[in-house]
Design a protein around this motif. Structure first.
Motif, mmCIF file in Angstrom:
data_model
loop_
_atom_site.group_PDB
_atom_site.id
_atom_site.type_symbol
_atom_site.label_atom_id
_atom_site.label_comp_id
_atom_site.label_asym_id
_atom_site.label_seq_id
_atom_site.Cartn_x
_atom_site.Cartn_y
_atom_site.Cartn_z
ATOM 1 N N ARG A 127 0.852 -1.189 0.000
ATOM 2 C CA ARG A 127 0.000 0.000 0.000
ATOM 3 C C ARG A 127 0.883 1.231 0.000
ATOM 4 N N GLU A 128 0.511 2.176 -0.856
ATOM 5 C CA GLU A 128 1.281 3.411 -0.918
ATOM 6 C C GLU A 128 0.811 4.331 0.206
ATOM 7 N N ARG A 129 1.751 4.807 0.979
ATOM 8 C CA ARG A 129 1.384 5.680 2.088
ATOM 9 C C ARG A 129 1.842 7.098 1.803
ATOM 10 N N THR A 130 0.866 7.987 1.790
ATOM 11 C CA THR A 130 1.199 9.389 1.581
ATOM 12 C C THR A 130 0.786 10.224 2.785
ATOM 13 N N ALA A 131 -0.029 9.656 3.638
ATOM 14 C CA ALA A 131 -0.576 10.422 4.759
ATOM 15 C C ALA A 131 0.460 10.571 5.873
ATOM 16 N N ALA A 132 0.167 11.548 6.737
ATOM 17 C CA ALA A 132 1.071 11.791 7.858
ATOM 18 C C ALA A 132 1.008 10.645 8.857
ATOM 19 N N GLN A 133 2.137 10.396 9.465
ATOM 20 C CA GLN A 133 2.261 9.319 10.440
ATOM 21 C C GLN A 133 2.152 9.909 11.848
ATOM 22 N N LEU A 134 1.339 9.275 12.688
ATOM 23 C CA LEU A 134 1.248 9.683 14.085
ATOM 24 C C LEU A 134 1.765 8.540 14.960
ATOM 25 N N HIS A 135 1.959 8.845 16.218
ATOM 26 C CA HIS A 135 2.484 7.842 17.143
ATOM 27 C C HIS A 135 1.517 7.747 18.318
ATOM 28 N N ALA A 136 1.056 6.560 18.578
ATOM 29 C CA ALA A 136 0.047 6.371 19.627
ATOM 30 C C ALA A 136 0.653 5.591 20.788
ATOM 31 N N VAL A 137 0.299 5.995 21.994
ATOM 32 C CA VAL A 137 0.663 5.211 23.180
ATOM 33 C C VAL A 137 -0.530 4.314 23.510
ATOM 34 N N VAL A 138 -0.251 3.021 23.573
ATOM 35 C CA VAL A 138 -1.310 2.019 23.756
ATOM 36 C C VAL A 138 -1.023 1.227 25.024
ATOM 37 N N ARG A 139 -2.043 1.023 25.803
ATOM 38 C CA ARG A 139 -1.925 0.234 27.028
ATOM 39 C C ARG A 139 -2.302 -1.214 26.717
ATOM 40 N N VAL A 140 -1.359 -2.110 26.890
ATOM 41 C CA VAL A 140 -1.646 -3.540 26.719
ATOM 42 C C VAL A 140 -2.378 -4.026 27.962
ATOM 43 N N ARG A 141 -3.552 -4.605 27.765
ATOM 44 C CA ARG A 141 -4.347 -5.051 28.915
ATOM 45 C C ARG A 141 -3.982 -6.489 29.279
ATOM 46 N N TRP A 142 -3.598 -6.685 30.501
ATOM 47 C CA TRP A 142 -3.324 -8.041 31.008
ATOM 48 C C TRP A 142 -4.465 -8.419 31.938
ATOM 49 N N SER A 143 -4.991 -9.603 31.762
ATOM 50 C CA SER A 143 -6.116 -9.971 32.616
ATOM 51 C C SER A 143 -6.043 -11.450 32.978
ATOM 52 N N PRO A 144 -6.669 -11.800 34.094
ATOM 53 C CA PRO A 144 -6.624 -13.198 34.512
ATOM 54 C C PRO A 144 -7.614 -14.030 33.713
ATOM 55 N N PRO A 145 -7.193 -15.166 33.190
ATOM 56 C CA PRO A 145 -8.160 -16.043 32.529
ATOM 57 C C PRO A 145 -9.056 -16.683 33.570
ATOM 58 N N GLU A 229 3.006 0.661 25.031
ATOM 59 C CA GLU A 229 3.897 0.654 23.880
ATOM 60 C C GLU A 229 3.501 1.752 22.913
ATOM 61 N N VAL A 230 4.455 2.102 22.046
ATOM 62 C CA VAL A 230 4.199 3.116 21.026
ATOM 63 C C VAL A 230 3.973 2.410 19.696
ATOM 64 N N VAL A 231 2.858 2.718 19.042
ATOM 65 C CA VAL A 231 2.571 2.144 17.729
ATOM 66 C C VAL A 231 2.306 3.275 16.740
ATOM 67 N N GLU A 232 2.509 2.956 15.468
ATOM 68 C CA GLU A 232 2.304 3.958 14.435
ATOM 69 C C GLU A 232 0.857 3.934 13.963
ATOM 70 N N ILE A 233 0.341 5.089 13.618
ATOM 71 C CA ILE A 233 -0.996 5.170 13.032
ATOM 72 C C ILE A 233 -0.990 6.335 12.053
ATOM 73 N N GLU A 234 -1.699 6.162 10.930
ATOM 74 C CA GLU A 234 -1.737 7.200 9.900
ATOM 75 C C GLU A 234 -2.964 8.077 10.052
ATOM 76 N N ARG A 235 -2.822 9.299 9.576
ATOM 77 C CA ARG A 235 -4.003 10.127 9.414
ATOM 78 C C ARG A 235 -4.823 9.558 8.264
ATOM 79 N N GLY A 236 -6.122 9.504 8.419
ATOM 80 C CA GLY A 236 -6.972 9.016 7.334
ATOM 81 C C GLY A 236 -7.511 10.153 6.501
ATOM 82 N N ASP A 237 -7.184 11.389 6.884
ATOM 83 C CA ASP A 237 -7.695 12.545 6.146
ATOM 84 C C ASP A 237 -6.532 13.454 5.783
ATOM 85 N N ASP A 238 -6.842 14.662 5.394
ATOM 86 C CA ASP A 238 -5.829 15.596 4.933
ATOM 87 C C ASP A 238 -5.016 16.119 6.121
#
Lengths: 541, 72
Positions: A127-145, A229-238
């Motif tokens: 996929r061609e990526r032209t949109a701006a890249q953002l950086h998201a902080v995501v909380r990994v949820r750990w839970s008891p089975p 963790e930090v993950v990448e996410i793109e802008r979906g608009d202008d």
């Protein structure tokens, strides 16, 4: 300058030789040229096909394998001399068993022809990526089975905490949140009496590599695993339109297919049905400035996935198979001109088996459903969506002038204070002080004043907690009794088996001389009515 | 009205609750102080997950504390 992103469709291994495609894609690498990206994609595609063997292991119904109608797909196979399977007694075609039996006899060109016809079984794309890249902080949820074993993480994604334009700022935010999150999980484990457990990252690691044998890291201590963790996410608009304080993020749900008794091979579950609001987890897809733009993409992705998936594989809120009222279900199916799977007595109270029956029914029937029937069943079953729009704060506005960390001394009333307990008045601070001596003066003064009317045994009145002497005092009971007799708090005759309690204290207090009160409190040396908390505090530098 | 601006710091607090047979009890973890409420709220690491059968629940709050010696 555009970048070419190599992505893998979100395939999940669901058995020794079975794969299913979940919504979404996973970015694997970025290239400067399209040629380089496509070359690597072709290599990975060939490797994945070699692992999978034949495409019939990648879905239950023909609809999941190809866009061709059934008759056209059979013609496609006949073109290279491959005879399709004979129908089973119920009229369905056993594609998987047939392919497992005969695919070994197909020539290389025949197998390639089969792969070409199974045009929905594709593992990678560029996929061609032209949109701006953002950086998201995501909380990994750990839970008891449910079965009291090590804690497990979200299979993919997590809770989005914030978006950043600057990667370094996102990493600082992650580093700030990680220890708090680890402490929180550790505290939860301690409360639940589960501190002996570890955190097992296996299912997250394995889900990320559907076509490779991976050796996951062993279960680890709660403070040794990733919580943020930090993950990448793109802008979906202008990107020329700057984001405000909040952005609208399209989030797709993550799904688990193991470690849950209701989740056999090929059936997916997640915690989101038991969770709510911002606590839900997911994978970040695109970020938008406007809510309506995000909702448009959400609806597109939803329609695209519904076109190929089996709704009964997912534990969605309105899957009807948990209902005892089978007659209503049959009536509803009849209104669509359909017959649901027969629920025999053996399945009547078996929720999971009923889910499997419906999933198998869909695999048999999906290719014959009209567009209206298809849409009606999806609407009925999937009130919850695979995608949602979530408002996420944009963190850049929170970047402040540099802070320095100094220790302040906070004076706080402890839970000994009789005010209904910590759930009524949990955090009464008298103040914060830079000077420890000043804090100690304030604490001592407050403590002195409180002792004149404070019972040291607040729990006596609740009747819910044993009055353990050791919690109040380091004195042995005989020493305490002798001390009280010496100071006239009790008589010799009362001393046998005497233990002070709140009622005794309340009766005695108005009649005490100051020296007697001091003698009493001298014994209760473990009761601290006010305490000093040294706490790191971020202040402007 | 005082002519001196009120000085405060803001403490991020995590509550750890556990359900016993007949009442709630629990404790608080006092994590860190901040100069503003917004900074304290931004440090919250998401909202914790619900736990099976509601045995325990955790959440965050920000507490304003007087800072009598002057602003940080």
């Amino acid at each position: 300058m555009p970048t070419f992103v190599l992505e893998r469709y979100n395939w999940r291994r669901v058995g020794p030789a079975a794969w299913l495609r979940l919504p979404g894609e996973v970015a694997l690498a970025a290239f400067d040229t399209a040629a380089a990206a496509h070359a690597r994609a072709a290599e990975l595609e060939a490797e994945a096909r070699a692992v999978v063997g034949h495409p019939f292991r990648c879905g239950g119904s023909l609809r999941e394998l190809t866009t061709l109608p059934g008759f056209a797909f059979q013609d496609w196979l006949s073109d290279v001399g491959i005879d399709p399977p004979d129908p089973d007694p119920d009229g369905s075609l056993p594609w998987l068993a047939w392919a497992d039996l005969y695919s070994g006899e197909w020539s290389k060109s025949q197998l390639e022809h089969v792969w070409e016809g199974a045009n929905r079984v594709r593992f990678h794309r560029v996929r061609e990526r032209t949109a701006a890249q953002l950086h998201a902080v995501v909380r990994v949820r750990w839970s008891p089975p449910m079965n009291d074993t090590n804690y497990l993480p979200d299979t993919e994604g997590g809770m989005p905490c914030g978006l950043w334009h600057d990667r370094a700022a996102a990493e600082r935010d992650r580093d700030r949140k990680q220890p708090f999150a680890a402490d929180e999980v550790a505290g939860g484990m301690e409360m639940a009496g589960e501190s002996r457990f570890h955190l097992d990252p296996r299912r997250r690691v394995v889900a990320a590599e559907p076509f490779a044998e991976v050796v996951p890291p062993p279960p680890a201590d709660v403070r040794a695993v990733t919580h943020c963790e930090v993950v990448e996410i793109e802008r979906g608009d202008d990107a020329a339109e700057p984001l405000g304080a909040w952005a609208f993020v399209v989030l797709r749900q993550g799904w688990d297919n193991e470690d849950d008794p209701e989740c056999g091979p090929g059936h997916f579950d997640n915690d989101n049905n038991y969770d709510y609001g911002a606590r839900k987890g997911g994978v970040l897809v695109r970020a938008f400035r406007l809510q309506e733009d995000a909702e448009r993409l959400r609806d597109e992705l939803e329609a695209e996935y519904r076109g190929l998936a089996n709704p009964f594989r997912f534990d969605l809120p309105r899957v009807p198979v948990g209902s005892d009222d089978n007659a209503l279900v049959c009536e509803w199916f009849a209104s669509l001109g359909l017959t649901p799977p027969a629920i025999t007595a053996a399945f009547s109270s078996d929720y999971f088996s009923r889910r499997r029956l419906y999933a198998a029914w869909w695999d048999r029937s999906a290719d014959c459903l009209t567009a209206g029937q298809h849409a009606a069943i999806w609407e009925w079953v999937a009130a919850a969506r695979f995608h949602e729009v979530r408002e996420v704060p944009v963190g850049d506005g929170q970047e402040l002038s540099p802070r320095r960390v100094r220790t302040l001394y906070y004076v706080r009333a402890t839970n000994w204070i009789r005010d209904g307990g910590p759930n009524v008045n949990p955090h009464r601070f008298l103040g914060a002080f830079a000077d420890r001596d000043r804090a100690e003066d304030v604490r001592a003064d407050a403590d002195r004043r409180a002792r004149t009317n404070q019972t040291p045994m607040p729990w006596d009145r609740s009747g819910s907690e044993p009055n353990a002497w050791e919690e109040f005092s380091s004195w042995a009971k005989p020493d305490m009794r002798r001390h009280f007799v010496e100071h006239g708090l009790i008589t010799e005759a009362e001393a046998d088996n005497f233990v002070p309690n709140a009622y005794w204290w309340d009766d005695l207090r108005p009649h005490l001389r100051p020296a007697q009160a001091a003698a009493f409190w001298e014994v209760l040396d473990r009761v601290r009515l006010y305490e000093i908390l040294p706490l790191e505090t971020e202040v402007p530098s | 009205m005082s002519k001196t601006a009120k000085k405060s710091v803001f403490v991020l607090v995590r509550s750890d609750w556990q359900y016993h047979d007949d009442f709630w009890s629990g404790d608080y973890a006092f994590l860190r102080g901040y100069a503003t409420r917004a900074e304290a709220e931004a440090a919250i690491p998401g909202q914790p997950v619900d736990r099976a059968f509601g045995r325990a629940e955790q959440g965050y709050m920000v507490v304003e504390v007087p800072f009598p010696e002057g602003g940080p």
